[in-house]
Design an enzyme around this catalytic site. Structure first.
Site, mmCIF file in Angstrom:
data_model
loop_
_atom_site.group_PDB
_atom_site.id
_atom_site.type_symbol
_atom_site.label_atom_id
_atom_site.label_comp_id
_atom_site.label_asym_id
_atom_site.label_seq_id
_atom_site.Cartn_x
_atom_site.Cartn_y
_atom_site.Cartn_z
ATOM 1 N N ARG A 1 0.821 -1.262 -0.096
ATOM 2 C CA ARG A 1 -0.058 -0.126 0.115
ATOM 3 C C ARG A 1 0.854 1.261 0.021
ATOM 4 N NH1 ARG A 1 -4.737 1.623 4.341
ATOM 5 N NH2 ARG A 1 -5.204 3.783 3.390
ATOM 6 N N ASN B 1 -10.635 -4.295 -1.345
ATOM 7 C CA ASN B 1 -10.448 -3.426 -2.471
ATOM 8 C C ASN B 1 -9.591 -3.722 -3.651
ATOM 9 O OD1 ASN B 1 -12.162 -1.144 -1.503
ATOM 10 N ND2 ASN B 1 -10.725 -0.622 0.150
ATOM 11 N N HIS C 1 -16.543 3.301 -4.862
ATOM 12 C CA HIS C 1 -15.618 4.442 -4.657
ATOM 13 C C HIS C 1 -15.778 5.772 -5.779
ATOM 14 C CE1 HIS C 1 -12.796 2.475 -1.784
ATOM 15 N NE2 HIS C 1 -13.784 2.373 -1.268
ATOM 16 N N TYR D 1 -14.358 9.951 -2.124
ATOM 17 C CA TYR D 1 -13.398 9.645 -3.287
ATOM 18 C C TYR D 1 -13.486 10.516 -4.604
ATOM 19 C CZ TYR D 1 -12.284 5.305 -0.579
ATOM 20 O OH TYR D 1 -11.755 4.621 0.290
#
Length: 421
Positions: free
Chosen positions: A90, A144, A194, A244
């Site tokens: 990430r 996700n 999102h 988002y």
């Protein structure tokens, strides 16, 4: 009833456990299995989960295992909440796109594509193993990018539904602003995971009075501040966009911000270290306050509601989920995965009719759907050219020079997770 959580060693799992314990009348779990390859984390999280159940008087049994096949065997539902590559991956997703002047984020833009490429093959392997042991199990995906992962699952013929906490978060916030109980709020929620807009806020259900204009008039400043968007923009749009959407509506501003502060991944990694220290305390038998800053607010309530709807036909009659379009949004293919209100039941979600979508929102939705199609193709078949095509199609990239450089960086940073690279 048996539920299995894949990624059960996550530091966020105690939030889910707390919801299962509090809402046990809605979802009566007899056995809860936490599956995770990290034995150390699983031991800490599993012990805390048992203490939370004991404190709240939940009679269910909690089992921990690193054996996926054993964990999903006989499960009525399997919840996926995994992160391939962990926080280290990430951190990369949130940093290398910035070097090209593009937003660095784990689900949007180039970072989101990297996460999809790492995640889809792993999730499909898990789903196949679930199908071998229990073909009737529902798969609830919270991993996700939810839209792309859910489409991969549905396309492969799995009984899958995608779940996100954005809608339930808005429901709770609007209920507080209007001083009503959350179940009184029904959202006209439309878009992709999102990439959604609240085009109506109704009191009492899908046929209730739309109070969104009043909400924007009386509380527009507070909503805009929370979204970090100008109040004037909300007034001009006449809707409440997902937070988002700031990556699209204020892209360059966000890039400047991200370049001047630590990544969200670094913040979460520090929180996780402290959370694991707290979880090791044998006297802790409730989720710590720090967990509220970890992200994923109200995920547990949404997960319980969804599982109850799928497994028992109870829970809320309408829920916001990710599922096949099937004509709901006529400007998208039937097999696109959209995020909308759906009628729930044991046979799965049925999207409710959606009023005509403003071209301002429909256009962006169609463009991102095209990107998601190409992203899934790249995740399933690999290849540098497919990665390039997906990046070139993304509305936040769109220039060939950026797409070329981002393709090289994506592959370089994710080679260990890409079987074809």
């Amino acid at each position: 009833m048996k539920l299995t959580v894949v990624g059960g060693g996550s530091t966020y799992t105690p939030e889910l456990i707390d919801g299962f314990a509090r809402l046990r009348d809605t979802l009566p779990i007899g056995e809860l299995v936490l599956v995770d390859p990290s034995a150390d984390r699983l031991e800490l999280v599993g012990a805390l989960a048992r203490r939370i159940f004991a404190r709240q008087g939940h009679p269910g049994r909690i089992v921990t295992t690193s054996d996926l096949d054993a964990g999903v065997d006989g499960a009525d539902a399997v919840l996926l909440q995994l992160r391939v590559g962990g926080q280290a991956a990430r951190e990369q997703d949130e940093t290398w796109p910035l070097e090209c002047g593009c937003v660095g984020q784990e689900t949007t833009g180039a970072g989101g594509l990297a996460k999809a490429l790492r995640t889809v093959p792993v999730v499909l392997d898990i789903a196949e193993r679930v199908r071998r042991t229990n073909p009737n199990a529902w798969i609830i995906d919270f991993t996700n990018p939810v839209g792309i992962v859910t489409r991969a699952l549905l396309q492969a013929g799995h009984k899958a539904v995608g779940l996100c906490n954005v809608a339930i978060g808005f429901q709770r916030k609007f209920a507080a602003l209007l001083d009503v109980a959350p179940p009184e709020i029904f959202l006209d929620h439309v878009g992709l995971n999102h990439l959604t807009w609240e085009t109506g806020v109704r009191l009492g259900g899908p046929e209730g009075k739309d109070v969104l204009p009043d909400l924007l008039t009386g509380h527009g400043e507070a909503i805009a501040t929370d979204l970090r968007l100008p109040r004037a923009l909300l007034d001009r749009l006449g809707v409440v966009p997902s937070y988002y959407l700031r990556y699209f509506y204020a892209h360059d501003e966000v890039v400047r911000e991200l370049r001047t502060k630590p990544s969200r991944a670094a913040e979460v990694a520090a929180m996780e270290k402290e959370l694991l220290r707290l979880y090791a305390d044998p006297g802790l038998d409730e989720k710590p306050e720090l967990l509220s800053r970890r992200g994923g607010a109200f995920y547990s309530e949404a997960a319980v509601d969804l599982a109850a709807g799928l497994l028992t036909g109870t829970g809320s009659p309408y829920q916001v989920v990710n599922t096949y379009n099937h004509g709901t949004l006529p400007f998208l293919p039937d097999d696109a995965v959209i995020e909308v209100q759906a009628a729930m039941g044991r046979t799965g979600p049925t999207p409710l009719p959606v009023q005509t979508v403003d071209p301002l929102f429909a256009g962006l939705t169609a463009a991102v759907t095209a990107y998601e199609n190409l992203a899934l193709e790249a995740a399933l078949r690999g290849g540098r050219d497919r990665v390039f095509r997906a990046l070139l199609s993304h509305p936040l990239i769109g220039q060939y020079a950026y797409a070329e450089e981002l393709t090289d960086r994506l592959i370089a940073h994710n080679r260990e997770h890409l079987a074809w690279a």
